[in-house]
Design a protein around this motif. Structure first.
Motif, PDB file in Angstrom:
ATOM      1  N   PRO A 174      33.986  29.358  13.754  1.00  0.00           N
ATOM      2  CA  PRO A 174      34.253  28.022  14.295  1.00  0.00           C
ATOM      3  C   PRO A 174      33.139  27.029  13.881  1.00  0.00           C
ATOM      4  O   PRO A 174      32.022  27.466  13.557  1.00  0.00           O
ATOM      5  N   PRO A 175      33.409  25.724  13.907  1.00  0.00           N
ATOM      6  CA  PRO A 175      32.449  24.751  13.368  1.00  0.00           C
ATOM      7  C   PRO A 175      31.059  24.805  14.021  1.00  0.00           C
ATOM      8  O   PRO A 175      30.046  24.791  13.330  1.00  0.00           O
ATOM      9  N   SER A 176      30.993  24.875  15.366  1.00  0.00           N
ATOM     10  CA  SER A 176      29.660  24.885  16.000  1.00  0.00           C
ATOM     11  C   SER A 176      29.305  26.304  16.400  1.00  0.00           C
ATOM     12  O   SER A 176      29.931  26.861  17.322  1.00  0.00           O
ATOM     13  N   HIS A 177      28.342  26.862  15.700  1.00  0.00           N
ATOM     14  CA  HIS A 177      27.988  28.240  16.047  1.00  0.00           C
ATOM     15  C   HIS A 177      26.559  28.578  15.650  1.00  0.00           C
ATOM     16  O   HIS A 177      25.965  27.891  14.808  1.00  0.00           O
ATOM     17  N   VAL A 178      26.059  29.629  16.266  1.00  0.00           N
ATOM     18  CA  VAL A 178      24.760  30.202  15.892  1.00  0.00           C
ATOM     19  C   VAL A 178      25.016  31.687  15.701  1.00  0.00           C
ATOM     20  O   VAL A 178      25.722  32.303  16.501  1.00  0.00           O
ATOM     21  N   VAL A 179      24.472  32.268  14.629  1.00  0.00           N
ATOM     22  CA  VAL A 179      24.595  33.715  14.439  1.00  0.00           C
ATOM     23  C   VAL A 179      23.191  34.323  14.562  1.00  0.00           C
ATOM     24  O   VAL A 179      22.296  34.019  13.778  1.00  0.00           O
ATOM     25  N   LEU A 180      23.008  35.154  15.579  1.00  0.00           N
ATOM     26  CA  LEU A 180      21.704  35.802  15.775  1.00  0.00           C
ATOM     27  C   LEU A 180      21.693  37.149  15.064  1.00  0.00           C
ATOM     28  O   LEU A 180      22.747  37.784  14.931  1.00  0.00           O
ATOM     29  N   GLU A 181      20.516  37.572  14.668  1.00  0.00           N
ATOM     30  CA  GLU A 181      20.408  38.919  14.088  1.00  0.00           C
ATOM     31  C   GLU A 181      20.776  39.907  15.195  1.00  0.00           C
ATOM     32  O   GLU A 181      20.381  39.706  16.359  1.00  0.00           O
ATOM     33  N   SER A 182      21.539  40.960  14.872  1.00  0.00           N
ATOM     34  CA  SER A 182      21.968  41.855  15.955  1.00  0.00           C
ATOM     35  C   SER A 182      20.779  42.680  16.456  1.00  0.00           C
ATOM     36  O   SER A 182      19.850  42.972  15.711  1.00  0.00           O
ATOM     37  N   GLY A 183      20.805  42.986  17.732  1.00  0.00           N
ATOM     38  CA  GLY A 183      19.784  43.869  18.314  1.00  0.00           C
ATOM     39  C   GLY A 183      18.777  43.151  19.195  1.00  0.00           C
ATOM     40  O   GLY A 183      18.708  41.920  19.249  1.00  0.00           O
ATOM     41  N   GLU A 184      17.978  43.988  19.854  1.00  0.00           N
ATOM     42  CA  GLU A 184      16.983  43.526  20.838  1.00  0.00           C
ATOM     43  C   GLU A 184      15.991  42.525  20.229  1.00  0.00           C
ATOM     44  O   GLU A 184      15.453  41.660  20.919  1.00  0.00           O
ATOM     45  N   ILE A 185      15.802  42.612  18.926  1.00  0.00           N
ATOM     46  CA  ILE A 185      14.855  41.750  18.219  1.00  0.00           C
ATOM     47  C   ILE A 185      15.152  40.256  18.450  1.00  0.00           C
ATOM     48  O   ILE A 185      14.266  39.402  18.376  1.00  0.00           O
ATOM     49  N   SER A 186      16.422  39.948  18.779  1.00  0.00           N
ATOM     50  CA  SER A 186      16.805  38.532  18.968  1.00  0.00           C
ATOM     51  C   SER A 186      16.619  38.031  20.393  1.00  0.00           C
ATOM     52  O   SER A 186      16.896  36.864  20.677  1.00  0.00           O
ATOM     53  N   LYS A 187      16.159  38.908  21.287  1.00  0.00           N
ATOM     54  CA  LYS A 187      16.067  38.463  22.684  1.00  0.00           C
ATOM     55  C   LYS A 187      14.726  37.774  22.928  1.00  0.00           C
ATOM     56  O   LYS A 187      13.841  38.297  23.609  1.00  0.00           O
ATOM     57  N   ASN A 188      14.570  36.592  22.315  1.00  0.00           N
ATOM     58  CA  ASN A 188      13.271  35.934  22.403  1.00  0.00           C
ATOM     59  C   ASN A 188      13.413  34.410  22.455  1.00  0.00           C
ATOM     60  O   ASN A 188      14.509  33.863  22.356  1.00  0.00           O
ATOM     61  N   PHE A 189      12.266  33.737  22.596  1.00  0.00           N
ATOM     62  CA  PHE A 189      12.273  32.277  22.688  1.00  0.00           C
ATOM     63  C   PHE A 189      12.811  31.625  21.420  1.00  0.00           C
ATOM     64  O   PHE A 189      13.443  30.567  21.489  1.00  0.00           O
ATOM     65  N   ALA A 190      12.552  32.248  20.260  1.00  0.00           N
ATOM     66  CA  ALA A 190      13.007  31.639  19.000  1.00  0.00           C
ATOM     67  C   ALA A 190      14.529  31.534  18.980  1.00  0.00           C
ATOM     68  O   ALA A 190      15.094  30.487  18.603  1.00  0.00           O
ATOM     69  N   SER A 191      15.221  32.586  19.434  1.00  0.00           N
ATOM     70  CA  SER A 191      16.694  32.545  19.464  1.00  0.00           C
ATOM     71  C   SER A 191      17.175  31.518  20.478  1.00  0.00           C
ATOM     72  O   SER A 191      18.143  30.782  20.236  1.00  0.00           O
ATOM     73  N   LEU A 192      16.482  31.481  21.610  1.00  0.00           N
ATOM     74  CA  LEU A 192      16.868  30.522  22.652  1.00  0.00           C
ATOM     75  C   LEU A 192      16.766  29.102  22.090  1.00  0.00           C
ATOM     76  O   LEU A 192      17.668  28.268  22.247  1.00  0.00           O
ATOM     77  N   GLU A 193      15.668  28.861  21.370  1.00  0.00           N
ATOM     78  CA  GLU A 193      15.449  27.531  20.793  1.00  0.00           C
ATOM     79  C   GLU A 193      16.533  27.202  19.768  1.00  0.00           C
ATOM     80  O   GLU A 193      17.024  26.075  19.709  1.00  0.00           O
ATOM     81  N   ARG A 194      16.932  28.211  18.981  1.00  0.00           N
ATOM     82  CA  ARG A 194      17.994  27.973  17.983  1.00  0.00           C
ATOM     83  C   ARG A 194      19.289  27.552  18.657  1.00  0.00           C
ATOM     84  O   ARG A 194      19.969  26.630  18.216  1.00  0.00           O
ATOM     85  N   ILE A 195      19.635  28.236  19.757  1.00  0.00           N
ATOM     86  CA  ILE A 195      20.895  27.912  20.449  1.00  0.00           C
ATOM     87  C   ILE A 195      20.800  26.500  21.046  1.00  0.00           C
ATOM     88  O   ILE A 195      21.708  25.671  20.890  1.00  0.00           O
ATOM     89  N   LEU A 196      19.661  26.214  21.680  1.00  0.00           N
ATOM     90  CA  LEU A 196      19.518  24.902  22.325  1.00  0.00           C
ATOM     91  C   LEU A 196      19.504  23.786  21.279  1.00  0.00           C
ATOM     92  O   LEU A 196      20.127  22.732  21.468  1.00  0.00           O
ATOM     93  N   SER A 197      18.814  24.019  20.151  1.00  0.00           N
ATOM     94  CA  SER A 197      18.758  22.983  19.089  1.00  0.00           C
ATOM     95  C   SER A 197      20.148  22.716  18.548  1.00  0.00           C
ATOM     96  O   SER A 197      20.553  21.561  18.361  1.00  0.00           O
ATOM     97  N   SER A 198      20.907  23.794  18.289  1.00  0.00           N
ATOM     98  CA  SER A 198      22.254  23.602  17.743  1.00  0.00           C
ATOM     99  C   SER A 198      23.131  22.858  18.736  1.00  0.00           C
ATOM    100  O   SER A 198      23.904  21.976  18.356  1.00  0.00           O
ATOM    101  N   ALA A 199      23.003  23.223  20.020  1.00  0.00           N
ATOM    102  CA  ALA A 199      23.829  22.556  21.040  1.00  0.00           C
ATOM    103  C   ALA A 199      23.544  21.055  21.036  1.00  0.00           C
ATOM    104  O   ALA A 199      24.459  20.226  21.068  1.00  0.00           O
TER     105      ALA A 199
END
Ligand code: GLY
Length: 356
Positions: free
Chosen positions: A55-80
């Motif tokens: 879909p047009p608005s999306h974020v794809v995180l690397e799979s696994g526990e490695i993505s459970k961090n502030f950097a991923s959170l920031e990516r989602i919030l920035s995209s939103a």
């Protein structure tokens, strides 16, 4: 075909979560398509592959526990923000536990809370992470230490997605289902697991839908009474987790999945209960057999040389009173109690020959 609404759970701040079952991916897509462009999707590298075109608005995180961090959170919030998602917009988390946790945490803080749909795609996230409102990231090496309670407004379950899981990932979730069977106020789920083993392991869709529904009903019973885990009721869902987390951490997250470690930990808690005359011996033996019948490695022993590391992980557990770690034990079907166990007994339970 319209999606089937199977339950409504009332959670933190009186918020309600609708849990709906989709017949198949088409059914799911047509429900989600109804939200138009007011949405931002969160996938991981596995679930993104389920779509020919994202879909047009999306974020794809690397799979696994490695993505459970502030950097991923920031990516989602920035995209939103970049996509102009407003407060009446919706974040859709499409994936396993990590995606559900990340989408939910971002949703809880974006514009002080926007709408949230979770589409759990693993058995573990269907019966646990997606329902109950816990959101968290790992921080400074500590798992799930920063987060919030933010129940999704809807959780959409499509049993078809379970077909794509490896056997290891399927068993990862099934351990939580068996744990729910022991914690349930009635024996329906326990009996279902006993008689439907072949259908469950061959992933018959109708059987799995019933299994997930029964398992969620048990979780609902605990979380509705204690949505933010302050009353000593929801904590009981941690059966097997104190022993299990220590095993997971001391095996450096390699050999044992979370579920496999919880299965092992639940059997140690049953043995502790029998030794301390808390748990009925016949009940403990039957429950241990149930885990064994699904192929869990519950006879695993901690080597004497690894005991200190195991004990140190155990002592980091959050459930402590006066410096003593508390364990969830079972008096019998659905009767959980919190008790401390003396360290020499813990050592014996994890090193010596299993009781059953
Ligand atoms: N995973 C246990 C709970 O949601 O409380």
């Amino acid at each position: 075909m319209a999606m089937k609404n199977v339950m409504k759970a009332t959670l933190a701040q009186g918020k309600q979560t609708d849990i709906l079952f989709a017949d198949d991916l088409k059914d799911l897509s047509s429900h989600l398509g109804g939200y138009g462009r007011l949405v931002m999707w969160v996938f991981d590298t596995n679930t993104a592959k389920l779509f020919k075109q994202l879909p047009p608005s999306h974020v794809v995180l690397e799979s696994g526990e490695i993505s459970k961090n502030f950097a991923s959170l920031e990516r989602i919030l920035s995209s939103a923000l970049d996509e102009g998602l407003a407060r009446d917009g919706r974040i859709i988390g499409f994936g396993g536990g990590v995606v559900c946790d990340m989408a939910a945490f971002a949703s809880s803080i974006y514009m002080r809370g926007c709408r949230l749909t979770l589409v759990p795609t693993t058995l573990l996230s269907m019966v646990d992470a997606a329902v109950g409102g816990k959101t968290a990231i790992d921080f400074h090496g500590v798992k799930n230490i920063v987060g919030s309670f933010y129940p999704a407004s809807e959780v959409l379950i499509c049993i078809d997605t379970l077909r794509t899981l490896s056997d290891k990932e399927f068993l990862n979730g099934l351990a939580e289902v068996i744990k729910h069977a022991l914690l349930s106020q009635d024996e329906e789920l326990y009996k279902f697991l006993l008689v439907k083993k072949n259908e469950i392991l061959s992933r018959d869709a109708k059987t799995l839908a019933q299994l997930v529904e029964l398992s969620l009903a048990v979780k609902q019973w605990y979380i509705e009474q204690d949505p933010t885990e302050t009353m000593g009721i929801r904590q009981m869902l941690n059966l097997g987790h104190t022993f299990g987390h220590a095993l997971e951490s001391s095996s450096h997250f390699g050999q044992f999945s979370h579920g496999a470690a919880v299965a092992w930990g639940t059997c140690r808690a049953l043995e502790a209960g029998v030794t301390m005359q808390v748990t009925d011996k016949a009940y403990a033996s039957g429950a241990t057999k149930l885990f064994k019948s699904y192929g869990y490695q519950i006879d695993h022993r901690i080597g004497r040389g690894d005991w200190i590391e195991f004990r140190d992980h155990l002592l980091k557990d959050k459930k402590k009173v006066d410096g003593k770690v508390l364990f969830v034990l079972l008096e019998g079907q659905g009767k959980a109690v919190l008790k401390s166990i003396e360290m020499p007994l813990v050592q014996h339970l994890v090193i010596a020959k299993p009781l059953f």
